[in-house]
Structures are given as C-alpha cells and as structure tokens.
Design an enzyme around this catalytic site. Structure first.
Site, mmCIF file in Angstrom:
data_model
loop_
_atom_site.group_PDB
_atom_site.id
_atom_site.type_symbol
_atom_site.label_atom_id
_atom_site.label_comp_id
_atom_site.label_asym_id
_atom_site.label_seq_id
_atom_site.Cartn_x
_atom_site.Cartn_y
_atom_site.Cartn_z
ATOM 1 N N ASP A 13 5.601 -7.208 -13.048
ATOM 2 C CA ASP A 13 4.861 -7.079 -11.796
ATOM 3 C C ASP A 13 3.468 -7.676 -11.911
ATOM 4 O O ASP A 13 2.929 -8.193 -10.925
ATOM 5 C CB ASP A 13 4.798 -5.612 -11.346
ATOM 6 N N GLU A 69 -6.544 -4.488 -8.387
ATOM 7 C CA GLU A 69 -5.150 -4.293 -8.829
ATOM 8 C C GLU A 69 -4.910 -5.006 -10.154
ATOM 9 O O GLU A 69 -4.279 -4.451 -11.064
ATOM 10 C CB GLU A 69 -4.212 -4.833 -7.741
ATOM 11 N N GLU A 126 4.410 -5.423 1.170
ATOM 12 C CA GLU A 126 3.541 -4.239 0.948
ATOM 13 C C GLU A 126 4.277 -2.960 1.322
ATOM 14 O O GLU A 126 4.192 -1.944 0.617
ATOM 15 C CB GLU A 126 2.243 -4.361 1.761
ATOM 16 N N GLU A 147 13.200 -7.960 -3.400
ATOM 17 C CA GLU A 147 12.705 -6.678 -3.936
ATOM 18 C C GLU A 147 13.823 -5.957 -4.684
ATOM 19 O O GLU A 147 13.618 -5.407 -5.769
ATOM 20 C CB GLU A 147 12.145 -5.800 -2.809
HETATM 21 C C1 LIG Z 1 7.548 -7.123 -6.629
HETATM 22 C C2 LIG Z 1 6.396 -6.551 -5.844
HETATM 23 N N1 LIG Z 1 6.526 -6.332 -4.530
HETATM 24 C C3 LIG Z 1 5.508 -5.811 -3.798
HETATM 25 C C4 LIG Z 1 4.310 -5.490 -4.418
HETATM 26 C C5 LIG Z 1 3.185 -4.893 -3.611
HETATM 27 O O1 LIG Z 1 2.036 -5.594 -3.682
HETATM 28 C C6 LIG Z 1 4.189 -5.746 -5.813
HETATM 29 N N2 LIG Z 1 3.054 -5.429 -6.475
HETATM 30 N N3 LIG Z 1 5.246 -6.259 -6.488
#
Ligand SMILES: Cc1ncc(CO)c(N)n1
Length: 235
Positions: free
Chosen positions: A61, A102, A154, A224
């Site tokens: 991520d 973040e 989001e 996702e």
């Molecule tokens: C894969 C993914 N989808 C959405 C978000 C949200 O910002 C993230 N951090 N990572």
C-alpha cells in the site's frame, strides 16, 4: 443512434434526477461488498490476521499511495480547469495535502513492523492498479470520470476500515491506528464531500460520460478486490 444498455440506464437517471452514486452502490452491491467486506478486512476485524499478511499489505500500500499522489494531483488540475467556479479544488487539495502525512505514517508504521519499504517489490495486482491510475491521469480523461475514481478509491478504504472499528470487532491493539486512519468519521465526512462532487458532476454530464464514469467505478472496485487478494497472499 443506437444507445448501449448502460447509456439507456444513464438516460433513466438523467430523467429521474436520482442520486446516481447511491444507485450505483445498489446496482453493483455484490462487487462493492467484495471490495469492502473482503476476507482480508474481516481477518483484521476478527483479529485472525497474521503479521506476514499485514506486513505485505503495508509494503504494497505504501507503493500504491506513492502512485496515488500524482493521480490526486491530476484530479486537482482537472478540477482547476473546470469552468464553473466550484469549491471542489479546496476539497481535492485537502485530500492531496493529507497524503503527505499519510506517507510519513507509512514510514513510521513500516519501521514499527520492521518492513523495509525500499526493498518492497510491487506485486502484479498493485502494478495493474497503479497503471490504471496512470491511465486516468491522461488529459483526455474527463474530470467527472477522474473524480469518480477518486471518490470510489477513498470510499472503499473508509467503508472497509470503519467496519473493522464497529462494535463487536476484535481488532488487535497494534492494528487499531491503521483502522482509525481510514475508518474515522472525519474521513467518512470527506468521502461524502467527494460523493457530492461526483453526483453534481454526473447531473450535468452527458449520457456517455455517465456510462464511462460507471465503468470506472466498477473497475476501481475490481482492482480493490485484487489488491486485498494480493495482501492475503492470493495471486
Ligand atoms: C489500494 C488502496 N486503495 C485505496 C486507498 C485509500 O487512499 C489506499 N491507500 N490504497
């Protein structure tokens, strides 16, 4: 002119002035549920997640968020180029700015879990998702389509991680901060601001742009699901 099925659908929405994003969430409820109630998320919620899976998600991520930054910047540029003077740019700028914190959070969390971010190899599902983001950055991609993707991206995280924080969850204490990062009410409010932007754009959009935005909404959900599958170690 022969209309495609999705364009016929879009025509119905325009005539009924329905809140289009909510109707998409219902119409595509099964893929939406796959994306927001994925076994990876359920394993965090019930405390059964193993640390290799969490560490894998964390590293992947981080790579994703690095690619998300230029994508959000491209949505901001598209918003600035929109003719009507709207507050969209303030909301999108806020989202872009929050990515700075973040990325810092990812670095701190990675050292806590002893994940070396510099040696993470992006997995196929991540590469595919990041190239999808890149494709949406092209100037010929309309603002309505790009901001739809931004809202969907989001919202999936907000809906997924807020589920982990609901009563009855047994999240391990060391994962609470991760869940709160995206599951908190403030981020939920932010996602609703984005949803309002999307609906306002869709109300003014042509039939084919509405259909294109709906396809992008579905594609985000599919990516996702693959991203969670990857984190759980499924190819
Ligand atoms: C894969 C993914 N989808 C959405 C978000 C949200 O910002 C993230 N951090 N990572």
């Amino acid at each position: 002119m022969e209309l495609e099925a999705s364009e016929v659908e879009a025509e119905k929405f325009k005539s009924k002035k329905t809140n289009i994003t909510d109707s998409w969430m219902k119409k595509h409820s099964s893929i939406y549920k796959e994306a927001t109630r994925h076994p990876f998320i359920l394993s965090i919620r019930d405390g059964t997640i193993d640390s290799p899976s969490f560490k894998k998600w964390l590293g992947q991520d981080y790579i994703y968020v690095r690619a998300f930054v230029p994508f959000v910047a491209s949505v901001l540029v598209k918003a600035c180029n929109e003719l009507d003077d709207s507050s969209d740019t303030d909301i999108i700028l806020g989202g872009l700015a929050s990515l700075n914190d973040e990325i810092t959070w990812f670095k701190e969390e990675a050292s806590k879990w002893e994940v070396s971010l510099t040696s993470v190899v992006p997995q196929r599902a991540n590469l595919m998702y990041c190239s999808f983001l890149k494709s949406l950055m092209r100037s010929e991609i309309e603002y309505t389509v790009a901001v739809t993707a931004f809202w969907a991206i989001e919202t999936v995280y907000q809906d997924s991680f807020s589920h982990c924080l609901e009563d009855g969850s047994k999240i391990p204490e060391e994962l609470r901060e991760t869940c709160q990062r995206w599951g908190n009410n403030g981020f939920g409010q932010y996602c609703h601001f984005l949803q309002n932007i999307v609906d306002r754009c869709l109300e003014k959009a042509s039939i084919d742009i509405i259909a294109k935005a709906e396809r992008v909404f579905i594609t985000v959900l599919e990516h996702e699901v693959e991203f969670w599958n990857m984190s759980k170690g499924e190819i």
